[in-house]
Design a protein around this motif. Sequence first.
Motif, short mmCIF file in Angstrom:
data_model
loop_
_atom_site.label_atom_id
_atom_site.label_comp_id
_atom_site.label_asym_id
_atom_site.label_seq_id
_atom_site.Cartn_x
_atom_site.Cartn_y
_atom_site.Cartn_z
N ARG A 19 0.83 -1.20 0.00
CA ARG A 19 0.00 0.00 0.00
C ARG A 19 0.88 1.26 0.00
NH1 ARG A 19 -5.19 1.11 2.37
NH2 ARG A 19 -5.06 -0.75 3.69
N MET A 20 1.93 1.25 0.83
CA MET A 20 2.80 2.41 0.93
C MET A 20 3.49 2.71 -0.41
SD MET A 20 5.86 3.07 3.70
CE MET A 20 6.79 1.62 3.17
N TYR A 21 4.00 1.67 -1.05
CA TYR A 21 4.68 1.87 -2.33
C TYR A 21 3.70 2.30 -3.42
CZ TYR A 21 9.40 0.38 -1.18
OH TYR A 21 10.67 0.33 -0.68
N LEU A 22 2.51 1.70 -3.44
CA LEU A 22 1.52 2.08 -4.45
C LEU A 22 1.10 3.53 -4.28
CD1 LEU A 22 -0.63 -1.17 -4.48
CD2 LEU A 22 0.70 -0.28 -6.39
N ARG A 23 0.90 3.96 -3.04
CA ARG A 23 0.53 5.35 -2.79
C ARG A 23 1.65 6.30 -3.18
NH1 ARG A 23 -2.78 5.23 3.00
NH2 ARG A 23 -4.76 4.48 2.11
N SER A 24 2.90 5.86 -2.99
CA SER A 24 4.02 6.71 -3.38
C SER A 24 4.07 6.91 -4.89
CB SER A 24 5.34 6.10 -2.89
OG SER A 24 5.73 4.99 -3.70
N GLU A 25 3.46 5.98 -5.65
CA GLU A 25 3.39 6.10 -7.10
C GLU A 25 2.12 6.83 -7.54
OE1 GLU A 25 5.57 4.98 -9.45
OE2 GLU A 25 6.99 4.35 -7.91
N ASP A 98 0.68 -11.32 -15.46
CA ASP A 98 2.10 -11.34 -15.10
C ASP A 98 2.23 -12.06 -13.77
OD1 ASP A 98 4.79 -10.94 -15.20
OD2 ASP A 98 4.74 -8.75 -15.02
N CYS A 99 3.40 -12.64 -13.51
CA CYS A 99 3.66 -13.34 -12.26
C CYS A 99 5.00 -12.86 -11.69
CB CYS A 99 3.71 -14.85 -12.47
SG CYS A 99 2.16 -15.60 -12.98
N VAL A 100 5.03 -12.65 -10.38
CA VAL A 100 6.25 -12.24 -9.68
C VAL A 100 6.50 -13.23 -8.56
CG1 VAL A 100 7.36 -10.45 -8.29
CG2 VAL A 100 5.95 -9.81 -10.25
N THR A 101 7.74 -13.70 -8.46
CA THR A 101 8.10 -14.69 -7.44
C THR A 101 8.53 -14.01 -6.15
OG1 THR A 101 8.85 -16.19 -9.20
CG2 THR A 101 9.55 -16.69 -6.96
N LYS A 102 8.02 -14.51 -5.04
CA LYS A 102 8.45 -14.03 -3.72
C LYS A 102 9.77 -14.71 -3.34
CE LYS A 102 3.89 -13.16 -1.67
NZ LYS A 102 3.03 -13.51 -0.53
N PRO A 103 10.64 -14.03 -2.60
CA PRO A 103 10.58 -12.61 -2.23
C PRO A 103 10.93 -11.74 -3.44
CG PRO A 103 12.62 -13.55 -1.46
CD PRO A 103 11.84 -14.68 -2.05
N TYR A 104 10.35 -10.56 -3.48
CA TYR A 104 10.55 -9.67 -4.62
C TYR A 104 10.98 -8.29 -4.12
CZ TYR A 104 5.89 -8.43 -3.01
OH TYR A 104 4.83 -8.08 -2.22
N SER A 105 11.57 -7.54 -5.00
CA SER A 105 11.90 -6.15 -4.71
C SER A 105 10.66 -5.30 -4.93
CB SER A 105 13.02 -5.67 -5.64
OG SER A 105 13.02 -4.27 -5.74
N PRO A 106 10.26 -4.48 -3.95
CA PRO A 106 9.10 -3.60 -4.16
C PRO A 106 9.26 -2.73 -5.41
CG PRO A 106 9.69 -3.62 -1.85
CD PRO A 106 10.78 -4.35 -2.58
N CYS A 107 10.51 -2.34 -5.70
CA CYS A 107 10.75 -1.51 -6.88
C CYS A 107 10.43 -2.31 -8.15
CB CYS A 107 12.19 -1.04 -6.91
SG CYS A 107 12.54 0.14 -8.23
N GLU A 108 10.81 -3.58 -8.17
CA GLU A 108 10.49 -4.43 -9.32
C GLU A 108 8.98 -4.57 -9.48
OE1 GLU A 108 10.64 -9.08 -10.78
OE2 GLU A 108 11.64 -8.49 -8.91
N LEU A 109 8.30 -4.77 -8.36
CA LEU A 109 6.85 -4.92 -8.41
C LEU A 109 6.18 -3.66 -8.94
CD1 LEU A 109 4.56 -6.91 -7.77
CD2 LEU A 109 4.34 -5.80 -5.55
N MET A 110 6.65 -2.48 -8.51
CA MET A 110 6.07 -1.23 -9.02
C MET A 110 6.31 -1.09 -10.52
SD MET A 110 4.52 0.07 -6.50
CE MET A 110 4.32 -1.62 -5.88
N ALA A 111 7.46 -1.58 -11.00
CA ALA A 111 7.74 -1.53 -12.43
C ALA A 111 6.77 -2.42 -13.19
CB ALA A 111 9.18 -1.94 -12.71
N ARG A 112 6.47 -3.61 -12.64
CA ARG A 112 5.52 -4.52 -13.29
C ARG A 112 4.11 -3.92 -13.29
NH1 ARG A 112 7.13 -10.01 -13.50
NH2 ARG A 112 9.41 -10.12 -13.41
N VAL A 113 3.74 -3.30 -12.16
CA VAL A 113 2.42 -2.65 -12.07
C VAL A 113 2.30 -1.57 -13.14
CG1 VAL A 113 1.02 -1.08 -10.66
CG2 VAL A 113 1.99 -3.15 -9.64
N GLY A 114 3.32 -0.72 -13.24
CA GLY A 114 3.28 0.35 -14.24
C GLY A 114 3.20 -0.19 -15.66
#
Length: 266
Positions: A19-25, A98-114
Amino acid sequence: MSAHILVAEADERQAQVLRMYLRSEGHEATIVRDGRAAVETARRLRPDLLVLDAEMPKVGGHDVCRILRQESDVPVLMLTARSGEDDLLLGHRLGADDCVTKPYSPCELMARVGSLLRRVKRSTPASDAAVLRVGPITVDPLRQEVVGPSGHHVACTRGEFAVLEVLASEPGRVFTRGQLLGRTGGRVSSMSGRTMDMYVMALRRKLEPDPRRPQYLITVYGIGYKLTPGVASGADGAGPGPSPVLPVRAPRSSGRVSCPAPSRRR
């Protein structure tokens, strides 16, 4: 690009980090903690994207994806703790974008979301003012008119027009029945795959020279339907195919990138 994102994550700490990272975007985030709530909230809120943990209580993440894919084309980014190729392919087969494997970098996840949000924006159907042309077929959303291959106006019901408009918005793209139902925005009379088959058969009777050997409105067996400028008669078969099975998509690279933690908003 601001979006409303539904996060289905059983781990409360991880959910709050997301939530924190998504709000920051600049995105709005809604958090749910189990699969049943994920399905109900996705139906109610119609989010722009769903971030879905594969390991969810009550209803598993894979089942959530399968259920929603029958009635919606909401983009799904699945989080999985299993890195095996079979597990990643399973997510894609069930309809995850898309699929992301845990553990993941929040930055990577935000890139996939975008990336997913940009892809959805590019594939959004043309505005009502744009006339859609696919070979000899013309669909005018503003005037709600269809001109068929013979050059004559074709009378369509509200539901038939909605289905044809979605297909014409992306010529050649194969839509599953669930995606068609989701894109028509409630303009069809019943939310079922068999109803969609009836719409397609009715459109074939109005548009095809020989509805038994369609040249434009093509069935892709095991997946769904597509509208083409014209193919050899019967090349892909005629008539509705069996229940849709989503095509397998190759998983993306999961190279990680480091990034600073976002500043907390006050």
